[in-house]
Scaffold this motif. Structure first.
Motif, PDB file in Angstrom:
ATOM      1  N   THR A  85      -0.183   1.669  -5.325  1.00 17.01           N
ATOM      2  CA  THR A  85      -0.187   0.327  -4.802  1.00 17.01           C
ATOM      3  C   THR A  85      -1.328   0.076  -3.374  1.00 17.01           C
ATOM      4  OG1 THR A  85       1.933   0.445  -3.928  1.00 17.01           O
ATOM      5  CG2 THR A  85       1.873  -0.438  -5.903  1.00 17.01           C
ATOM      6  N   ARG A  88      -5.521  -3.218  -0.078  1.00 17.29           N
ATOM      7  CA  ARG A  88      -7.137  -3.332   0.002  1.00 17.29           C
ATOM      8  C   ARG A  88      -7.621  -2.095  -0.654  1.00 17.29           C
ATOM      9  NH1 ARG A  88      -8.124   0.029   4.729  1.00 17.29           N
ATOM     10  NH2 ARG A  88      -6.337   0.594   5.679  1.00 17.29           N
ATOM     11  N   ARG A  90      -9.834   0.648  -1.430  1.00 17.00           N
ATOM     12  CA  ARG A  90     -10.514   1.934  -0.493  1.00 17.00           C
ATOM     13  C   ARG A  90     -11.705   2.492  -0.812  1.00 17.00           C
ATOM     14  NH1 ARG A  90      -6.323   3.284   2.900  1.00 17.00           N
ATOM     15  NH2 ARG A  90      -4.575   1.640   2.621  1.00 17.00           N
ATOM     16  N   GLY A 120       2.628   3.397  -0.180  1.00 12.11           N
ATOM     17  CA  GLY A 120       2.279   4.193   1.020  1.00 12.11           C
ATOM     18  C   GLY A 120       2.925   3.857   2.329  1.00 12.11           C
ATOM     19  N   ARG A 123       2.131   1.797   8.249  1.00  9.82           N
ATOM     20  CA  ARG A 123       1.126   1.731   9.023  1.00  9.82           C
ATOM     21  C   ARG A 123      -0.277   1.890   8.415  1.00  9.82           C
ATOM     22  NH1 ARG A 123       4.232   3.463  13.348  1.00  9.82           N
ATOM     23  NH2 ARG A 123       3.893   5.783  13.074  1.00  9.82           N
ATOM     24  N   ILE A 140      -1.613  -6.611  -4.699  1.00  7.06           N
ATOM     25  CA  ILE A 140      -0.988  -7.800  -4.801  1.00  7.06           C
ATOM     26  C   ILE A 140      -1.993  -8.877  -4.039  1.00  7.06           C
ATOM     27  CG2 ILE A 140       1.168  -9.282  -3.998  1.00  7.06           C
ATOM     28  CD1 ILE A 140       2.631  -6.595  -3.932  1.00  7.06           C
ATOM     29  N   SER A 147      -2.978  -9.450   4.283  1.00  6.13           N
ATOM     30  CA  SER A 147      -2.658  -9.241   3.110  1.00  6.13           C
ATOM     31  C   SER A 147      -1.664  -7.907   2.804  1.00  6.13           C
ATOM     32  CB  SER A 147      -3.958  -8.798   2.491  1.00  6.13           C
ATOM     33  OG  SER A 147      -4.490  -7.487   2.939  1.00  6.13           O
ATOM     34  N   LEU A 149       1.718  -6.363   2.724  1.00 11.44           N
ATOM     35  CA  LEU A 149       3.154  -6.998   2.765  1.00 11.44           C
ATOM     36  C   LEU A 149       3.971  -5.856   3.398  1.00 11.44           C
ATOM     37  CD1 LEU A 149       1.706  -8.459   0.249  1.00 11.44           C
ATOM     38  CD2 LEU A 149       4.200  -8.809  -0.792  1.00 11.44           C
TER      39      LEU A 149
HETATM   40  N1  SAH Z   1      -1.883  -1.047   6.896  1.00 13.88           N
HETATM   41  C1  SAH Z   1      -1.532  -0.672   5.557  1.00 13.88           C
HETATM   42  C2  SAH Z   1      -0.382  -1.407   4.894  1.00 13.88           C
HETATM   43  C3  SAH Z   1       0.526  -0.763   4.344  1.00 13.88           C
HETATM   44  S1  SAH Z   1       1.989  -1.531   3.909  1.00 13.88           S
HETATM   45  C4  SAH Z   1      -2.629  -0.629   4.829  1.00 13.88           C
HETATM   46  O1  SAH Z   1      -3.632  -1.216   5.096  1.00 13.88           O
HETATM   47  O2  SAH Z   1      -2.959   0.109   3.696  1.00 13.88           O
HETATM   48  C5  SAH Z   1       2.806  -0.330   3.107  1.00 13.88           C
HETATM   49  C6  SAH Z   1       2.765  -0.090   1.649  1.00 13.88           C
HETATM   50  O3  SAH Z   1       3.047  -1.285   0.973  1.00 13.88           O
HETATM   51  C7  SAH Z   1       1.283  -0.033   0.985  1.00 13.88           C
HETATM   52  O4  SAH Z   1       0.879   1.284   1.066  1.00 13.88           O
HETATM   53  C8  SAH Z   1       1.327  -0.636  -0.357  1.00 13.88           C
HETATM   54  O5  SAH Z   1       2.012   0.339  -1.144  1.00 13.88           O
HETATM   55  C9  SAH Z   1       2.325  -1.823  -0.272  1.00 13.88           C
HETATM   56  N2  SAH Z   1       1.537  -3.045  -0.068  1.00 13.88           N
HETATM   57  C10 SAH Z   1       1.865  -3.470   1.036  1.00 13.88           C
HETATM   58  N3  SAH Z   1       0.781  -4.798   0.749  1.00 13.88           N
HETATM   59  C11 SAH Z   1       0.204  -4.657  -0.337  1.00 13.88           C
HETATM   60  C12 SAH Z   1      -0.515  -5.588  -1.423  1.00 13.88           C
HETATM   61  N4  SAH Z   1      -0.899  -6.725  -0.997  1.00 13.88           N
HETATM   62  N5  SAH Z   1      -0.809  -5.011  -2.386  1.00 13.88           N
HETATM   63  C13 SAH Z   1      -0.244  -3.714  -2.985  1.00 13.88           C
HETATM   64  N6  SAH Z   1       0.345  -3.290  -2.258  1.00 13.88           N
HETATM   65  C14 SAH Z   1       0.923  -3.497  -1.088  1.00 13.88           C
END
Ligand code: SAH
Length: 253
Positions: A85, A88, A90, A120, A123, A140, A147, A149
């Motif tokens: 999940t 954004r 990568r 993940g 941070r 999501i 974006s 969560l």
């Molecule tokens: N700054 C980090 C955010 C991690 S949020 C980044 O840019 O990747 C922690 C975890 O929540 C992410 O690694 C992912 O597994 C999940 N998550 C948070 N927002 C999400 C989203 N919009 N879509 C899918 N997974 C999300």
């Protein structure tokens, strides 16, 4: 769908490098509300921890049963489908699914074997090397300006879609093939093939001094997409081994 049914068939939730134990507790709560019970933690910063239990609000059993692993590969070894999940896209190109599409894919695969949903760090999310272990990713679609969560909120959304898809199942799941050679290869089998392929490419000097990363990534994508079964992997490895043996013969003085 009873709880015992869903626990037996349910995908595992894998949290990688979680920094705040409270998020582990909230994720356990999110899982249990949706009937998911298998939590795996990869190198959590603090666990077990009272903050995890404080925020799990009665999902203690999920935390008590949680397995801790040193690496993501360890947590995925027996999995036949692995979905990451990410908030954004990568640099790792991979099929991107909505939570709903992801849930359908999980349900189609869970009759065949173990499935993992990987989340993940708070941070920094998942690293590219970790994404490369996954077949596809769920995004999501949130506010593009904001974006990301909270980890447990992301677990909740994905777990909810899984539950809705499970409840919507009309027909009983088909029985999995009796012969494990008819199932997609598991993570450990694929990784062992990838290291053989890597050694083979070195043997034939395929990279010619250039960094192997791009080619390696593309080949991983190809084979993860194809989802070969163990029999097919044995044929491929046989071809690699035979070629390596011939090379050794022809190089002998
Ligand atoms: N700054 C980090 C955010 C991690 S949020 C980044 O840019 O990747 C922690 C975890 O929540 C992410 O690694 C992912 O597994 C999940 N998550 C948070 N927002 C999400 C989203 N919009 N879509 C899918 N997974 C999300």
């Amino acid at each position: 769908m009873t709880d015992s049914q869903s626990l037996a068939d349910s995908p595992r939730v894998v949290l990688v490098g979680t920094q705040h134990p409270g998020n582990i507790g909230s994720a356990a709560r999110a899982m249990k509300t949706m009937g998911l019970g298998r939590l795996m933690l990869v190198a959590p910063e603090r666990f077990p921890d009272p903050d995890a239990y404080a925020l799990s609000a009665g999902a203690n059993d999920v935390l008590d049963r949680a397995e801790v692993h040193a690496t993501l590969a360890d947590a995925l070894a027996d999995c036949r489908l692995v979905i990451a999940t990410t908030a954004r896209q990568r640099t790792v190109p991979m099929p991107e699914l909505s939570p709903r599409e992801g849930a359908q894919r999980v349900i189609a695969a869970q009759a065949m074997g173990q499935v993992a949903l990987v989340f993940g760090r708070e941070r920094t999310g998942l690293e590219n090397e970790e994404l490369q272990l996954c077949h596809a990713s769920i995004c999501i679609q949130a506010n593009p300006d904001y974006s990301s969560l909270n980890l447990a909120a992301a677990v909740q959304v994905v777990a909810y879609e899984w539950r809705m898809a499970m409840l919507g199942l009309q027909a009983p799941q088909p029985a999995p093939p009796a012969d494990p050679d008819d199932l997609p290869a598991d993570h450990a089998q694929l990784e062992s093939f990838f290291s053989h392929l890597g050694a083979f490419l070195d043997d034939i000097d395929f990279h010619k001094g250039k960094a192997p990363d791009m080619v390696t990534q593309r080949l991983r994508r190809l084979f993860l997409r194809a989802q070969p079964d163990p029999r097919e992997l044995r044929i491929l490895r046989g071809i690699l081994s035979d070629t390596q043996r011939l090379l050794q013969v022809s190089r002998k003085p």
